[in-house]
Enzyme design. Structure first.
Site, PDB file in Angstrom:
ATOM      1  N   LYS A   1      35.025  43.096  40.937  1.00 38.67           N
ATOM      2  CA  LYS A   1      34.985  44.265  40.000  1.00 38.67           C
ATOM      3  C   LYS A   1      33.739  44.524  39.974  1.00 38.67           C
ATOM      4  O   LYS A   1      33.090  43.752  39.155  1.00 38.67           O
ATOM      5  CB  LYS A   1      36.020  44.208  38.958  1.00 38.67           C
ATOM      6  CG  LYS A   1      37.516  44.557  39.289  1.00 38.67           C
ATOM      7  CD  LYS A   1      38.200  45.312  38.095  1.00 38.67           C
ATOM      8  CE  LYS A   1      39.354  45.664  37.980  1.00 38.67           C
ATOM      9  NZ  LYS A   1      40.439  44.425  38.255  1.00 38.67           N
ATOM     10  N   ASP A  18      49.980  42.090  39.592  1.00 43.50           N
ATOM     11  CA  ASP A  18      48.568  41.738  38.647  1.00 43.50           C
ATOM     12  C   ASP A  18      49.164  41.629  37.258  1.00 43.50           C
ATOM     13  O   ASP A  18      49.639  42.409  36.634  1.00 43.50           O
ATOM     14  CB  ASP A  18      47.590  42.923  38.737  1.00 43.50           C
ATOM     15  CG  ASP A  18      46.303  42.594  38.013  1.00 43.50           C
ATOM     16  OD1 ASP A  18      46.143  41.502  37.451  1.00 43.50           O
ATOM     17  OD2 ASP A  18      45.464  43.671  38.145  1.00 43.50           O
ATOM     18  N   LYS A  49      51.335  46.180  37.913  1.00 43.72           N
ATOM     19  CA  LYS A  49      51.058  45.514  36.745  1.00 43.72           C
ATOM     20  C   LYS A  49      52.241  44.838  36.075  1.00 43.72           C
ATOM     21  O   LYS A  49      53.046  45.369  35.705  1.00 43.72           O
ATOM     22  CB  LYS A  49      50.348  46.315  35.858  1.00 43.72           C
ATOM     23  CG  LYS A  49      49.176  47.079  36.578  1.00 43.72           C
ATOM     24  CD  LYS A  49      48.143  46.058  36.990  1.00 43.72           C
ATOM     25  CE  LYS A  49      47.119  46.947  37.821  1.00 43.72           C
ATOM     26  NZ  LYS A  49      45.977  46.188  38.537  1.00 43.72           N
ATOM     27  N   GLU A  72      47.895  38.139  40.646  1.00 44.15           N
ATOM     28  CA  GLU A  72      46.519  38.166  40.091  1.00 44.15           C
ATOM     29  C   GLU A  72      46.396  37.816  38.795  1.00 44.15           C
ATOM     30  O   GLU A  72      46.985  38.373  37.901  1.00 44.15           O
ATOM     31  CB  GLU A  72      45.950  39.670  40.297  1.00 44.15           C
ATOM     32  CG  GLU A  72      44.501  39.771  40.048  1.00 44.15           C
ATOM     33  CD  GLU A  72      43.820  40.931  40.652  1.00 44.15           C
ATOM     34  OE1 GLU A  72      43.429  40.992  41.905  1.00 44.15           O
ATOM     35  OE2 GLU A  72      43.983  41.985  40.111  1.00 44.15           O
ATOM     36  N   ASP A 118      40.654  37.794  39.073  1.00 44.22           N
ATOM     37  CA  ASP A 118      39.633  38.646  38.753  1.00 44.22           C
ATOM     38  C   ASP A 118      38.941  38.800  37.470  1.00 44.22           C
ATOM     39  O   ASP A 118      37.808  38.600  37.472  1.00 44.22           O
ATOM     40  CB  ASP A 118      40.223  40.221  39.187  1.00 44.22           C
ATOM     41  CG  ASP A 118      40.992  40.743  38.376  1.00 44.22           C
ATOM     42  OD1 ASP A 118      41.830  39.884  37.565  1.00 44.22           O
ATOM     43  OD2 ASP A 118      41.654  42.134  38.378  1.00 44.22           O
TER      44      ASP A 118
HETATM   45 MG    MG Z   1      43.534  42.769  38.081  1.00 43.87          MG
END
Ligand code: MG
Length: 368
Positions: free
Chosen positions: A265, A193, A165, A218, A241
Site C-alpha cells: 500500500k 483479508d 474482509k 491476508e 500487508d
Molecule cells: Mg489488507
C-alpha cells in the site's frame, strides 16, 4: 528545476456505503484526504495525495499528513523534484518515520519528473505494462448474506478480484469463506483479508478448518512474529500487508519465507520510491504482489496503477481502487477508471490525472 511552492488541501471523501473493517470490528463512513500541489520554477506542477483508510486502520491519519508536510516543507523548497532519491533523503532526515506523510510529496515529485521527461511515471520507472490490471473489490461485510450482496454489487460493475474482509468471529468467518468459495466464479481472484483481526489460536482454527480450500489469507494476525509463529502449523498461502511498512520488513518476510504475496500500500510504505524497492525484493524471492493505494481518489488509484504496471503481469495479482466506493469525484471523471473491473495505464506524461483545483476548497497550508 526547483520546488517553489507547496500547497496543501484537506478534502473529505464520503464513502457510498458505511464500511466495516475486519468482519465488523471497525466502521467508518468518510475518508480524510490530503491533496498536495508542488509548483516549480519550470512551470510544471505536480500533484500528490495521501488518504489513510480511516484513522483506526494503521498508525496514519489525515491531520498527521498535514502536520508532517508543514514540518518538512522548509527543507523541501528549493530541491529538484526530479531527484526523487534526494527528496526522499531530505524527508527522512527532516522527519524520521511518518512514512504516510511523505508519500504525497514523493507522488507529486514523480508526477513532475514524468511530465518533465514526457513519459508516464511507469515508463520513467523503467517500463510500464499496458496489460489492464484487475481491480480488487473491498468486501467489508459481517454476515454470509451481506457478503453475497456486496460481492454481487461489485460483480455487476465487472469486478473479477475480491478482497473479502474477515477476522471477526471464527465460526462466522469459516461460514463466510465456505459460502464465498461455493459461489466463486471461474477465473475470480479471492483474497480473505483478516486485517490483523485474529489471535494466533483463532487464525489456526480458521486456516485448518478451511485447509481443503487452499484459500489465501491476508494479514491473519497482528504482527510478523505472530505470522511467523503459526506459519509452520498451517498450509494456507499468506499475504502480508499491514506488517509490510519498511524495507526491513520486506527483507524479513522474504528471507524467512513468511508470505507468498506482498500487499504493497503506497501511502503506508511512504510512496513509489520506497515501494519500488519492496517490489524488487519480492521479485527476487518469488513473491507476487497486490498493489494498492491505502484509500482515496482516482489520483491515489492511479499512483498504485503505475507501480503495478512496473511489475511483470504474471506477478501482479490485482490493484485496488477506492474510486468506486466514493460519492465525490475530485477529478471530474478524468484518469483511469473502472472498465469491466480493470484499470488501464494512462498514456499522459507524469501521473496522468490531476484534480479540479476548484473542487478542493481553500488550501489549509501554503509553503513558499
Ligand atoms: Mg489488507
Amino acid at each position: 528545476m526547483k520546488i517553489t511552492a507547496i500547497t496543501v488541501y484537506h478534502v473529505d471523501l464520503p464513502l457510498e456505503h458505511p464500511y466495516w473493517l475486519s468482519g465488523g470490528r471497525l466502521k467508518f463512513e468518510c475518508l480524510d484526504a490530503t491533496l498536495v500541489k508542488l509548483e516549480t520554477d519550470a512551470g510544471i506542477t505536480g500533484w500528490g495525495e495521501g488518504t489513510p483508510w480511516g484513522h483506526t486502520y494503521v498508525p496514519a491519519h489525515g491531520p498527521g499528513i498535514r502536520a508532517g508536510i508543514e514540518t518538512m516543507a522548509p527543507f523541501l523548497l528549493g530541491l529538484d523534484p526530479r531527484k526523487v532519491l534526494e527528496v526522499e533523503r531530505v524527508m527522512d532526515l527532516s522527519l524520521p518515520g511518518h512514512l504516510y506523510a511523505k508519500s504525497p510529496i514523493d507522488m507529486a515529485c514523480w508526477d513532475i519528473a514524468g511530465q518533465a521527461a514526457g513519459q508516464p511515471i511507469a515508463d520513467l520507472m523503467g517500463g510500464g505494462s499496458r496489460t489492464p490490471r484487475p481491480i480488487a473489490s473491498s468486501v467489508g461485510a459481517k454476515t454470509v448474506e451481506e457478503t453475497r450482496a456486496v460481492m454481487d454489487r461489485y460483480r455487476q460493475r465487472g469486478y473479477v478480484a475480491h478482497s473479502v474482509k474477515i477476522g471477526g468471529d471464527v465460526e462466522r468467518d469459516i461460514a463466510r469463506i465456505r459460502d464465498v468459495e461455493s459461489i466463486r466464479k471461474p477465473g475470480e481472484i479471492v483474497l480473505y483479508d483478516v486485517n490483523r483481526g485474529w489471535t494466533r489460536q483463532q487464525a489456526l482454527r480458521v486456516m485448518r478448518a478451511t485447509e481443503d480450500l487452499q484459500v489465501m489469507f491476508e494479514q491473519p494476525c497482528e504482527t510478523l512474529d505472530d505470522i511467523a509463529a503459526i506459519r509452520p502449523l498451517h498450509s494456507a498461502p499468506v499475504s502480508v500487508d499491514e506488517s509490510l511498512v519498511t524495507l526491513q520488513d520486506a527483507a524479513r518476510i522474504a528471507r524467512d519465507g513468511l508470505a507468498e504475496v506482498f500487499g504493497i500500500k503506497l501511502n503506508r510504505v511512504g510512496g513509489l520510491t520506497k515501494a519500488a524497492r519492496m517490489r524488487d525484493i519480492a521479485l527476487a524471492h518469488g513473491i507476487d504482489m497486490f498493489v494498492m493505494a491505502t484509500g482515496g481518489s482516482v489520483l491515489a488509484d492511479c499512483e498504485a496503477l503505475h507501480l503495478a504496471a512496473t511489475i511483470p503481469d504474471e506477478n501482479c495479482h490485482a490493484v485496488w481502487a477506492c474510486q468506486d466506493m466514493l460519492t465525490v469525484d475530485i477529478a471530474g471523471g478524468r484518469g483511469p477508471r473502472n472498465i469491466d473491473g480493470h484499470l488501464h495505464l494512462p498514456e499522459a506524461p507524469g501521473l496522468g490525472v490531476h484534480p479540479d483545483e476548484g473542487a478542493l476548497g481553500d488550501p489549509v497550508g501554503v509553503y513558499q
